[in-house]
Design an enzyme around this catalytic site. Structure first.
Site, mmCIF file in Angstrom:
data_model
loop_
_atom_site.group_PDB
_atom_site.id
_atom_site.type_symbol
_atom_site.label_atom_id
_atom_site.label_comp_id
_atom_site.label_asym_id
_atom_site.label_seq_id
_atom_site.Cartn_x
_atom_site.Cartn_y
_atom_site.Cartn_z
ATOM 1 N N ASP A 12 0.794 -1.241 0.000
ATOM 2 C CA ASP A 12 0.000 0.000 0.000
ATOM 3 C C ASP A 12 0.822 1.285 0.000
ATOM 4 O O ASP A 12 0.491 2.245 0.719
ATOM 5 C CB ASP A 12 -0.947 0.021 1.208
ATOM 6 C CG ASP A 12 -1.980 -1.097 1.190
ATOM 7 O OD1 ASP A 12 -2.000 -1.872 0.226
ATOM 8 O OD2 ASP A 12 -2.770 -1.187 2.151
ATOM 9 N N LYS A 20 -7.048 -4.931 -2.785
ATOM 10 C CA LYS A 20 -7.811 -5.369 -1.619
ATOM 11 C C LYS A 20 -8.748 -4.259 -1.152
ATOM 12 O O LYS A 20 -8.522 -3.094 -1.451
ATOM 13 C CB LYS A 20 -6.880 -5.824 -0.499
ATOM 14 C CG LYS A 20 -5.865 -4.795 -0.065
ATOM 15 C CD LYS A 20 -4.814 -5.413 0.835
ATOM 16 C CE LYS A 20 -3.861 -4.383 1.370
ATOM 17 N NZ LYS A 20 -4.472 -3.365 2.216
ATOM 18 N N CYS A 52 -1.816 -2.797 7.721
ATOM 19 C CA CYS A 52 -1.746 -3.702 6.573
ATOM 20 C C CYS A 52 -0.450 -4.510 6.514
ATOM 21 O O CYS A 52 -0.460 -5.676 6.125
ATOM 22 C CB CYS A 52 -1.984 -2.918 5.283
ATOM 23 S SG CYS A 52 -3.667 -2.228 5.241
#
Length: 199
Positions: free
Chosen positions: A10, A108, A153
């Site tokens: 991310d 995601k 994450c």
């Protein structure tokens, strides 16, 4: 001998300074991540990819504020500012990230009713992303994780990687944390207890 892979988590505009859910110093890791990409044969990326009005957004729950927690059918869920909306500039990878070498991008959080921190499973802990099967088929038995954010994450991905039988390392110098109510110390402890190598 099983191959190694680098998973860049991310590293997107909305998680960097100036973004909708900025992680302090998030952009500082880009040069180090780029160096790791250059020196790793197998590179994978995750990309937060929410539809507008996602159920994890505080704006989807009248009267609720960002960073509050609510109960969802799958358990407690932190509410976030609107971020990483599909196709937006905020959802793009950081402009300085040399990501073109990536063999796979796992998106995601695209299911409207469920959030997803881990690269391996949605937050219901049941719905797989397919990453574990991809790594197995490619003969990859060890992963190193870097990116944003350490305590969400990255940590959830690392814990799931260990559960999938992968030798798992987190490069803390190539991560940055949100640290919400002590979440960094909590997740560092959980990773260490699970057998994640922290360097």
């Amino acid at each position: 001998m099983a191959a190694d892979a680098l998973i860049v988590v991310d590293l997107q505009n909305d998680f960097c300074p100036g973004g909708a859910l900025a992680v302090a110093g998030g952009d500082e890791i880009v040069p180090l991540v780029n160096d790791l990409i250059r020196h790793t044969e197998h590179v994978l990326l995750t990309q937060d990819w929410h539809p507008a009005g996602h159920s994890s957004f505080a704006s989807s729950h009248p009267g609720r504020q960002a960073f509050e927690s609510i109960d969802m059918p799958y358990g407690p869920q932190t509410l976030w500012p609107d971020h990483c909306i599909q196709g937006s500039k905020g959802a793009d990878f950081h402009t300085g990230l040399a990501w073109s070498k990536a063999e796979l991008v796992i998106r995601k959080g695209f299911r409207p009713g469920i959030d997803s921190y881990s690269a391996f499973f949605e937050n219901d802990r049941l719905t797989p992303t397919g990453l574990a099967g991809y790594l197995r088929e490619r003969g990859i038995g060890a992963v190193t994780l870097v990116g944003l954010a350490t305590d969400f994450c990255v940590a959830y991905s690392a814990l799931d990687a260990v559960k999938q039988g992968l030798a798992t390392t987190v490069r803390l110098d190539a991560c940055r944390a949100i640290n919400l109510n002590g979440s960094l110390d909590t997740m560092i402890g959980k990773m260490r207890d699970a057998g994640v190598t922290l360097i």
